[in-house]
Design a protein around this motif. Sequence first.
Motif, PDB file in Angstrom:
ATOM      1  N   LEU A   1       0.833  -1.203   0.000  1.00 14.38           N
ATOM      2  CA  LEU A   1       0.000   0.000   0.000  1.00 14.38           C
ATOM      3  C   LEU A   1       0.871   1.257   0.000  1.00 14.38           C
ATOM      4  O   LEU A   1       0.595   2.209  -0.731  1.00 14.38           O
ATOM      5  CB  LEU A   1      -0.930  -0.012   1.211  1.00 14.38           C
ATOM      6  CG  LEU A   1      -1.928   1.128   1.331  1.00 14.38           C
ATOM      7  CD1 LEU A   1      -2.937   1.098   0.196  1.00 14.38           C
ATOM      8  CD2 LEU A   1      -2.654   1.055   2.671  1.00 14.38           C
ATOM      9  N   LYS A   2       1.924   1.233   0.779  1.00 16.27           N
ATOM     10  CA  LYS A   2       2.833   2.383   0.843  1.00 16.27           C
ATOM     11  C   LYS A   2       3.636   2.565  -0.443  1.00 16.27           C
ATOM     12  O   LYS A   2       4.137   3.645  -0.711  1.00 16.27           O
ATOM     13  CB  LYS A   2       3.792   2.235   2.032  1.00 16.27           C
ATOM     14  CG  LYS A   2       3.094   2.357   3.356  1.00 16.27           C
ATOM     15  CD  LYS A   2       4.033   2.083   4.511  1.00 16.27           C
ATOM     16  CE  LYS A   2       3.259   2.097   5.818  1.00 16.27           C
ATOM     17  NZ  LYS A   2       4.026   1.634   6.950  1.00 16.27           N
ATOM     18  N   ASN A   3       3.745   1.483  -1.242  1.00 18.66           N
ATOM     19  CA  ASN A   3       4.536   1.529  -2.471  1.00 18.66           C
ATOM     20  C   ASN A   3       3.740   1.965  -3.696  1.00 18.66           C
ATOM     21  O   ASN A   3       4.293   2.015  -4.792  1.00 18.66           O
ATOM     22  CB  ASN A   3       5.185   0.168  -2.744  1.00 18.66           C
ATOM     23  CG  ASN A   3       6.307  -0.131  -1.779  1.00 18.66           C
ATOM     24  OD1 ASN A   3       6.873   0.772  -1.171  1.00 18.66           O
ATOM     25  ND2 ASN A   3       6.623  -1.400  -1.632  1.00 18.66           N
ATOM     26  N   ILE A   4       2.466   2.273  -3.542  1.00 18.43           N
ATOM     27  CA  ILE A   4       1.676   2.761  -4.684  1.00 18.43           C
ATOM     28  C   ILE A   4       2.180   4.156  -5.015  1.00 18.43           C
ATOM     29  O   ILE A   4       2.104   5.068  -4.198  1.00 18.43           O
ATOM     30  CB  ILE A   4       0.168   2.795  -4.361  1.00 18.43           C
ATOM     31  CG1 ILE A   4      -0.363   1.387  -4.113  1.00 18.43           C
ATOM     32  CG2 ILE A   4      -0.597   3.464  -5.510  1.00 18.43           C
ATOM     33  CD1 ILE A   4      -1.817   1.350  -3.663  1.00 18.43           C
ATOM     34  N   LYS A   5       2.717   4.306  -6.216  1.00 15.91           N
ATOM     35  CA  LYS A   5       3.312   5.588  -6.588  1.00 15.91           C
ATOM     36  C   LYS A   5       2.544   6.302  -7.695  1.00 15.91           C
ATOM     37  O   LYS A   5       2.712   7.471  -7.917  1.00 15.91           O
ATOM     38  CB  LYS A   5       4.756   5.365  -7.021  1.00 15.91           C
ATOM     39  CG  LYS A   5       5.587   4.843  -5.866  1.00 15.91           C
ATOM     40  CD  LYS A   5       7.041   5.024  -6.075  1.00 15.91           C
ATOM     41  CE  LYS A   5       7.906   4.642  -4.922  1.00 15.91           C
ATOM     42  NZ  LYS A   5       7.443   3.738  -3.943  1.00 15.91           N
ATOM     43  N   GLY A   6       1.718   5.590  -8.405  1.00 14.00           N
ATOM     44  CA  GLY A   6       0.945   6.202  -9.471  1.00 14.00           C
ATOM     45  C   GLY A   6      -0.363   5.476  -9.618  1.00 14.00           C
ATOM     46  O   GLY A   6      -0.599   4.467  -8.955  1.00 14.00           O
ATOM     47  N   GLU A   7      -1.212   6.003 -10.466  1.00 12.63           N
ATOM     48  CA  GLU A   7      -2.511   5.374 -10.625  1.00 12.63           C
ATOM     49  C   GLU A   7      -2.406   4.061 -11.388  1.00 12.63           C
ATOM     50  O   GLU A   7      -2.997   3.068 -11.012  1.00 12.63           O
ATOM     51  CB  GLU A   7      -3.465   6.335 -11.332  1.00 12.63           C
ATOM     52  CG  GLU A   7      -4.898   6.015 -11.019  1.00 12.63           C
ATOM     53  CD  GLU A   7      -5.819   7.111 -11.461  1.00 12.63           C
ATOM     54  OE1 GLU A   7      -6.616   6.828 -12.360  1.00 12.63           O
ATOM     55  OE2 GLU A   7      -5.725   8.222 -10.924  1.00 12.63           O
ATOM     56  N   VAL A   8      -1.633   4.036 -12.501  1.00  8.29           N
ATOM     57  CA  VAL A   8      -1.484   2.811 -13.286  1.00  8.29           C
ATOM     58  C   VAL A   8      -0.242   2.071 -12.809  1.00  8.29           C
ATOM     59  O   VAL A   8       0.855   2.615 -12.784  1.00  8.29           O
ATOM     60  CB  VAL A   8      -1.373   3.116 -14.799  1.00  8.29           C
ATOM     61  CG1 VAL A   8      -1.136   1.839 -15.590  1.00  8.29           C
ATOM     62  CG2 VAL A   8      -2.623   3.816 -15.296  1.00  8.29           C
ATOM     63  N   VAL A   9      -0.439   0.831 -12.396  1.00 10.34           N
ATOM     64  CA  VAL A   9       0.668  -0.012 -11.943  1.00 10.34           C
ATOM     65  C   VAL A   9       0.811  -1.134 -12.966  1.00 10.34           C
ATOM     66  O   VAL A   9      -0.088  -1.960 -13.127  1.00 10.34           O
ATOM     67  CB  VAL A   9       0.391  -0.575 -10.529  1.00 10.34           C
ATOM     68  CG1 VAL A   9       1.538  -1.449 -10.056  1.00 10.34           C
ATOM     69  CG2 VAL A   9       0.143   0.554  -9.543  1.00 10.34           C
ATOM     70  N   ASP A  10       1.938  -1.137 -13.686  1.00  4.64           N
ATOM     71  CA  ASP A  10       2.137  -2.039 -14.809  1.00  4.64           C
ATOM     72  C   ASP A  10       2.113  -3.519 -14.459  1.00  4.64           C
ATOM     73  O   ASP A  10       1.609  -4.329 -15.226  1.00  4.64           O
ATOM     74  CB  ASP A  10       3.468  -1.732 -15.520  1.00  4.64           C
ATOM     75  CG  ASP A  10       3.434  -0.378 -16.199  1.00  4.64           C
ATOM     76  OD1 ASP A  10       2.336   0.070 -16.570  1.00  4.64           O
ATOM     77  OD2 ASP A  10       4.511   0.229 -16.360  1.00  4.64           O
ATOM     78  N   ARG A  11       2.695  -3.873 -13.324  1.00  2.64           N
ATOM     79  CA  ARG A  11       2.796  -5.279 -12.959  1.00  2.64           C
ATOM     80  C   ARG A  11       2.912  -5.390 -11.442  1.00  2.64           C
ATOM     81  O   ARG A  11       3.229  -4.413 -10.764  1.00  2.64           O
ATOM     82  CB  ARG A  11       4.001  -5.926 -13.649  1.00  2.64           C
ATOM     83  CG  ARG A  11       5.301  -5.243 -13.347  1.00  2.64           C
ATOM     84  CD  ARG A  11       6.444  -5.726 -14.257  1.00  2.64           C
ATOM     85  NE  ARG A  11       7.662  -5.023 -13.932  1.00  2.64           N
ATOM     86  CZ  ARG A  11       8.505  -5.352 -12.964  1.00  2.64           C
ATOM     87  NH1 ARG A  11       8.253  -6.390 -12.204  1.00  2.64           N
ATOM     88  NH2 ARG A  11       9.587  -4.654 -12.739  1.00  2.64           N
ATOM     89  N   PRO A  12       2.673  -6.587 -10.902  1.00  2.00           N
ATOM     90  CA  PRO A  12       2.715  -6.744  -9.444  1.00  2.00           C
ATOM     91  C   PRO A  12       4.034  -6.316  -8.800  1.00  2.00           C
ATOM     92  O   PRO A  12       4.024  -5.650  -7.763  1.00  2.00           O
ATOM     93  CB  PRO A  12       2.469  -8.241  -9.247  1.00  2.00           C
ATOM     94  CG  PRO A  12       1.661  -8.644 -10.428  1.00  2.00           C
ATOM     95  CD  PRO A  12       2.183  -7.808 -11.568  1.00  2.00           C
TER      96      PRO A  12
END
Length: 120
Positions: free
Chosen positions: A69-80
Amino acid sequence: MKRWRGDPTEENFWGMVVSYAGIGFKTYSGLPFSYEIKKGRNGEYTKELWIDRREKSKSLAWSSVLLALKNIKGEVVDRPKALGDIRGVTYIYGMFYRFGLIDVPDEVKEKMGHPKDRKK
């Protein structure tokens, strides 16, 4: 979900995770899974998610979910792995997408489904 959006605390996030127990999710590659949360001796939920993907369930620590959760940096996350090198991140990725916390590339949406089009 509304409570988490209005007041993004760990406690409210945990409440959202508990409310989604037993709901179907899909991994990055489109494999279905769900999770359950067991209760401890004191009658309260343990901070461990049990992923029901195959015959043997795998446990997912709450600390891993919080780290991602803390590592979400942008809206689109390309891969796990973009959420971090975390055990069970492929399941966390599917959960976060279903929760609406992240967006995924269009080709991944085809495999995972479109959560905004489904009734929750």
